[in-house]
Motif scaffolding. Structure first.
Motif, mmCIF file in Angstrom:
data_model
loop_
_atom_site.group_PDB
_atom_site.id
_atom_site.type_symbol
_atom_site.label_atom_id
_atom_site.label_comp_id
_atom_site.label_asym_id
_atom_site.label_seq_id
_atom_site.Cartn_x
_atom_site.Cartn_y
_atom_site.Cartn_z
ATOM 1 N N ASN A 73 -11.934 -12.539 21.899
ATOM 2 C CA ASN A 73 -12.342 -12.192 23.711
ATOM 3 C C ASN A 73 -11.532 -13.610 24.260
ATOM 4 O O ASN A 73 -10.741 -13.414 24.677
ATOM 5 N N PRO A 132 -18.952 -14.580 31.410
ATOM 6 C CA PRO A 132 -18.693 -13.616 30.493
ATOM 7 C C PRO A 132 -18.132 -12.729 30.745
ATOM 8 O O PRO A 132 -18.802 -12.475 31.938
ATOM 9 N N LYS A 171 -22.598 -21.718 28.589
ATOM 10 C CA LYS A 171 -22.446 -20.293 27.876
ATOM 11 C C LYS A 171 -21.378 -19.386 28.571
ATOM 12 O O LYS A 171 -20.713 -18.721 26.309
ATOM 13 N N THR A 172 -20.838 -20.160 28.510
ATOM 14 C CA THR A 172 -19.421 -18.717 29.340
ATOM 15 C C THR A 172 -18.600 -19.534 28.541
ATOM 16 O O THR A 172 -17.543 -19.316 28.175
ATOM 17 N N TRP A 210 -18.672 -18.360 25.118
ATOM 18 C CA TRP A 210 -18.267 -16.598 25.160
ATOM 19 C C TRP A 210 -16.828 -16.754 24.673
ATOM 20 O O TRP A 210 -16.405 -16.542 24.133
#
Length: 332
Positions: free
Chosen positions: A321, A185, A311-312, A315
């Motif tokens: 974002n 992230p 996880k990236t 995000w």
């Protein structure tokens, strides 16, 4: 060294790795001064995304590492310095190599000179796996020859040499920290993983990339910042350079296919010649050794590539974002 209650300066704290390191150091109980790049927008970069309770514990210092006076002011009363501030985009270094010398070499000189004069207890200077160039042998350990295959890597080799000279000449308690290919992230779109993810999440069916053959040793950002912390704690690594690496590799092409599979299996890759590095400048293989860090610290890799990518992606799926990235342009 016990970092609890230490007064710590993080340069480049507004950046990708720097902002994550600030969060990690707060958990260590550090008193943090965050050196951010001065700008008229009063932006603190990715620190602006931190929760308010975190920001309230951080002292912000806006300046420029190229300015020795500002650096010296920022380092007053500091025990430990994590120096991450740098220009890092390789394509832009072809365009503006002078700025890389000014920021990366001169900026590092300003840091170590002030650290010497002010009696700082510990300095960690951030290097890059790009200083090794294409692997002559694998895994790439800290004794691997340096190969300046871009103005960026040349500037980082110069910065490493300046830092090493201050340890040897003045016994400055310093370690050169050399992460391999960090992702996660907040990473900028000049890197390959955000480039792929943002194109896919913006509905692109044709993903524009450069060379698919090069391999990289990919390290999730939380593992990288844990490496910084563990290296700072190790007295045995003073006067050394130390890789942070997974001791594995994946090609850009295979990486892209994995992200396509997770986000949009219908997408396909097309080669964009504007994204190709000059042939002699391309680093075709990065595969780092991690024996040294494992020998002298308690560091281990906590996130597999699959876990880190998941996880990236999660995000980036957040619209707040994603909207900060311009997927339609090639970010150099």
């Amino acid at each position: 060294m016990d970092l609890n209650n230490k007064k710590v300066l993080v340069t480049g704290a507004d950046g990708f790795i720097g902002s994550h390191l600030v969060e990690r150091l707060l958990k260590e109980g550090c008193s943090i001064r965050a050196f951010v790049y001065y700008n008229s927008f009063n932006s603190w970069g990715w620190l602006d995304a931190l929760p308010k309770d975190c920001l309230s514990k951080i002292e912000i210092f806006a300046g420029d590492v190229r300015d020795p006076n500002g650096v010296r002011t920022a380092m007053k009363d500091i025990d430990v310095v994590f120096h991450l501030a740098a220009l890092i985009a390789i394509p832009f270094s072809y365009h503006s190599p002078d700025s890389y010398i000014d920021t990366n070499v001169r900026g590092t000189l300003n840091i170590v000179q002030a650290a010497k004069d002010l009696g700082v207890e510990r300095v960690l200077v951030t290097s890059t796996s790009e200083v090794y160039g294409t692997a002559r042998y694998i895994p790439i350990d800290e004794n691997h020859p340096r190969q300046p295959q871009s103005p960026y890597s040349a500037s980082k080799i110069g910065a490493d040499a300046i830092a090493d000279s201050f340890y040897r000449s003045f016994n400055l308690p310093l370690t050169i920290v050399r992460p391999f290919n960090t992702y996660g992230p907040r990473q900028s779109a000049r890197a390959v993983i955000p480039t792929i993810i943002t194109q896919l999440l913006n509905g692109k069916s044709e993903i524009r990339l450069g060379d698919l053959i090069p391999t990289r040793d990919l390290l999730f950002v939380e593992d990288t910042v844990n490496g910084f912390v563990e290296i700072a704690k190790s007295e045995a690594l003073i006067g050394h350079d130390c890789n942070i690496a997974t001791q594995s590799e994946i090609s850009v092409g295979d990486l892209a296919q994995e992200l396509i599979k997770q986000i949009n299996p219908e997408a396909r890759i097309i080669t964009d010649t504007d994204r190709l590095r000059p042939e002699k400048s391309e680093v075709f293989r990065l595969y780092g050794a991690n024996e040294k860090i494992k020998c002298h610290t308690g560091w281990t890799q906590n996130f597999s590539l699959s876990e880190g990518l998941s996880k990236t992606i999660e995000w980036f799926r957040n619209s707040d974002n994603l909207k900060q990235y311009k997927a339609d342009i090639y970010n150099i």
